[in-house]
Design a protein around this motif. Structure first.
Motif, PDB file in Angstrom:
ATOM      1  N   THR A   1       0.818  -1.223   0.000  1.00 63.86           N
ATOM      2  CA  THR A   1       0.000   0.000   0.000  1.00 63.86           C
ATOM      3  C   THR A   1       0.846   1.264   0.000  1.00 63.86           C
ATOM      4  O   THR A   1       0.325   2.344  -0.265  1.00 63.86           O
ATOM      5  CB  THR A   1      -0.928   0.051   1.230  1.00 63.86           C
ATOM      6  OG1 THR A   1      -0.134   0.172   2.412  1.00 63.86           O
ATOM      7  CG2 THR A   1      -1.824  -1.156   1.305  1.00 63.86           C
TER       8      THR A   1
ATOM      9  N   LYS B   1       0.768   3.576  -3.003  1.00 58.70           N
ATOM     10  CA  LYS B   1      -0.537   4.142  -3.357  1.00 58.70           C
ATOM     11  C   LYS B   1      -0.839   5.436  -2.604  1.00 58.70           C
ATOM     12  O   LYS B   1      -1.868   6.057  -2.827  1.00 58.70           O
ATOM     13  CB  LYS B   1      -1.637   3.128  -3.075  1.00 58.70           C
ATOM     14  CG  LYS B   1      -1.509   1.866  -3.896  1.00 58.70           C
ATOM     15  CD  LYS B   1      -2.587   0.872  -3.525  1.00 58.70           C
ATOM     16  CE  LYS B   1      -2.416  -0.422  -4.287  1.00 58.70           C
ATOM     17  NZ  LYS B   1      -3.410  -1.404  -3.898  1.00 58.70           N
TER      18      LYS B   1
ATOM     19  N   GLY C   1      -4.222   4.030  -0.571  1.00 61.00           N
ATOM     20  CA  GLY C   1      -4.061   2.631  -0.192  1.00 61.00           C
ATOM     21  C   GLY C   1      -4.353   2.427   1.275  1.00 61.00           C
ATOM     22  O   GLY C   1      -4.040   3.273   2.105  1.00 61.00           O
TER      23      GLY C   1
END
Length: 160
Positions: free
Chosen positions: A111, A114, A118
């Motif tokens: 994540t 992102k 995320g």
């Protein structure tokens, strides 16, 4: 009639004595959550754990013992000893280090690229040892909470 007056007088006396005692403050289980998590260079995670006192009186928190579960992966033990005096309806934080599984670290690293878009779900569950202000002994209060880890923009290896 005299007997009735005697019973009423006794009832008033008992009610008056009961009212003389100190009021008991209601005690409720705390809310425990992860305020921030950072990955350290040695692979450990440093958690900033937030403990919210939901009681009407001060509580002295001594420890928490439970588990942290990230996504649907195997949970790890969440344990820490500390001494936090938290007033009624207030919160405080403590730091706890733990060693995650490689799968947990991989889920969070996925994540990181992102940004704030995320996120990974997590849950905490267990017991918090605390002594309410009007009690003599420490007792265990269960807690359970769920939330999301999201990367903190501009601060590498940190999630909130």
């Amino acid at each position: 009639m005299r007997r009735l007056l005697g019973c009423v007088a006794l009832g008033v006396l008992v009610a008056g004595l009961v009212a003389c005692g100190p009021p008991r403050k209601s005690v409720f289980p705390p809310t425990v959550s992860v305020q921030e998590m950072s990955m350290r260079p040695d692979g450990q995670w440093r958690l900033t754990v937030r403990i919210q006192n939901n009681s009407y009186g001060e509580m002295d928190f001594k420890s928490i013992d439970g588990e942290l579960k990230v996504a649907d992966l195997v949970p790890v033990r969440l344990h820490g000893r500390f001494n936090l005096e938290i007033p009624a309806f207030a919160a405080d934080v403590t730091q706890i280090d733990l060693l995650p599984t490689p799968e947990m670290s991989a889920a969070l690293k996925a994540t990181a690229g992102k940004g704030s878009a995320g996120s990974v779900p997590y849950s905490v569950a267990g017991n918090a040892a605390a002594k309410p202000e009007q009690e003599d002994k420490t007792r265990d209060f269960s807690f359970h909470g769920t939330d999301w880890f999201s990367p903190v923009p501009g601060i590498p290896n940190t999630w909130r």
